[in-house]
Write an enzyme that holds these catalytic residues in place. Structure first.
Site, PDB file in Angstrom:
ATOM      1  N   GLY A 195       0.737  -1.032   0.230  1.00  0.00           N
ATOM      2  CA  GLY A 195      -0.382   0.159   0.239  1.00  0.00           C
ATOM      3  C   GLY A 195       1.132   1.187  -0.037  1.00  0.00           C
ATOM      4  O   GLY A 195       0.806   1.786  -1.133  1.00  0.00           O
ATOM      5  N   GLU A 196       1.544   1.963   1.137  1.00  0.00           N
ATOM      6  CA  GLU A 196       2.362   3.155   1.138  1.00  0.00           C
ATOM      7  C   GLU A 196       3.079   3.077   0.692  1.00  0.00           C
ATOM      8  O   GLU A 196       4.055   3.883  -0.122  1.00  0.00           O
ATOM      9  CB  GLU A 196       2.485   3.280   2.323  1.00  0.00           C
ATOM     10  CG  GLU A 196       1.416   3.703   3.251  1.00  0.00           C
ATOM     11  CD  GLU A 196       0.245   2.458   3.857  1.00  0.00           C
ATOM     12  OE1 GLU A 196       0.640   1.254   2.935  1.00  0.00           O
ATOM     13  OE2 GLU A 196      -1.037   2.132   4.124  1.00  0.00           O
ATOM     14  N   PRO A 197       3.967   2.205   0.426  1.00  0.00           N
ATOM     15  CA  PRO A 197       5.594   2.140   0.205  1.00  0.00           C
ATOM     16  C   PRO A 197       5.861   3.022  -1.670  1.00  0.00           C
ATOM     17  O   PRO A 197       6.374   3.147  -1.737  1.00  0.00           O
ATOM     18  CB  PRO A 197       6.275   0.662  -0.496  1.00  0.00           C
ATOM     19  CG  PRO A 197       5.955  -0.081   0.830  1.00  0.00           C
ATOM     20  CD  PRO A 197       3.781   0.035   1.197  1.00  0.00           C
ATOM     21  N   PRO A 198       4.962   1.800  -2.637  1.00  0.00           N
ATOM     22  CA  PRO A 198       5.250   2.770  -3.950  1.00  0.00           C
ATOM     23  C   PRO A 198       4.248   3.971  -4.215  1.00  0.00           C
ATOM     24  O   PRO A 198       4.487   4.786  -4.975  1.00  0.00           O
ATOM     25  CB  PRO A 198       4.189   1.455  -4.836  1.00  0.00           C
ATOM     26  CG  PRO A 198       3.451   0.887  -3.828  1.00  0.00           C
ATOM     27  CD  PRO A 198       4.262   0.579  -2.465  1.00  0.00           C
ATOM     28  N   PHE A 199       3.686   3.833  -2.457  1.00  0.00           N
ATOM     29  CA  PHE A 199       2.637   5.689  -2.962  1.00  0.00           C
ATOM     30  C   PHE A 199       4.152   6.700  -3.295  1.00  0.00           C
ATOM     31  O   PHE A 199       4.090   7.481  -3.613  1.00  0.00           O
ATOM     32  CB  PHE A 199       1.822   5.677  -1.724  1.00  0.00           C
ATOM     33  CG  PHE A 199       1.287   7.852  -1.610  1.00  0.00           C
ATOM     34  CD1 PHE A 199       0.227   7.977  -2.046  1.00  0.00           C
ATOM     35  CD2 PHE A 199       2.177   8.405  -0.246  1.00  0.00           C
ATOM     36  CE1 PHE A 199       0.089   8.980  -2.137  1.00  0.00           C
ATOM     37  CE2 PHE A 199       1.074   9.747  -0.288  1.00  0.00           C
ATOM     38  CZ  PHE A 199       0.505  10.274  -1.622  1.00  0.00           C
TER      39      PHE A 199
END
Length: 159
Positions: A84-88
């Protein structure tokens, strides 16, 4: 991963969400200099007419995403991974690529490799103002009343 196709979709979506957040999604409030937005601290960007998010044509036709294969993660369910958050945050790489391109332009055209402040989001207006080309210099000189001050001007926020 339980379903690699879902993971890849989540990665793509998060990347483009991060790209939009760092390049086009600008929140603007009214202030004493911009009373056309309403009273001080009024939120101007309240809907799709003023607050821009990435659209289908904002992403490249080819965007390759792959997952590591045969990697064990004994702590997670079915060796699932955080997607979820890492590629953001990886979407912010687009902003830094733009900043690097602006810096290279300034160095190539003006022979200066000096510091310049470039705040997120890297909107087209902010890019133009930091290029210090003829149009941006004319606008900044008119705003500041002095060409020398216009050349050194660091953007403070929205225009």
């Amino acid at each position: 991963s339980i379903n690699p196709a879902i993971d890849i979709g989540q990665i793509e979506g998060a990347f483009f969400q991060g790209m939009g957040w760092s390049t086009i999604e600008e929140i603007m409030y009214s202030d004493d200099d911009h009373t056309w937005c309403g009273k001080r601290s009024n939120l101007f960007t309240q809907g799709p007419g003023t607050y821009k998010i990435p659209a289908f044509n904002d992403h490249p036709e080819v965007f390759n995403v792959s997952l590591l294969e045969d990697v064990e993660n004994p702590i997670a369910v079915h060796s699932s991974k955080a997607i979820g958050e890492p590629p953001f945050f990886l979407g912010c790489s687009v902003f830094y690529a733009i900043k690097d391109a602006v810096g290279n332009y300034r160095k190539e055209v003006y022979g200066k490799d000096s510091y310049f402040e470039f705040r997120m989001p890297g909107t087209s207006e902010r890019i133009r103002m930091q290029l210090n080309d003829a149009i941006a210099m004319k606008a900044k000189t008119k705003m500041l009343g002095d060409e020398t001050a216009a050349e050194a001007y660091q953007t403070q926020g929205s225009y």
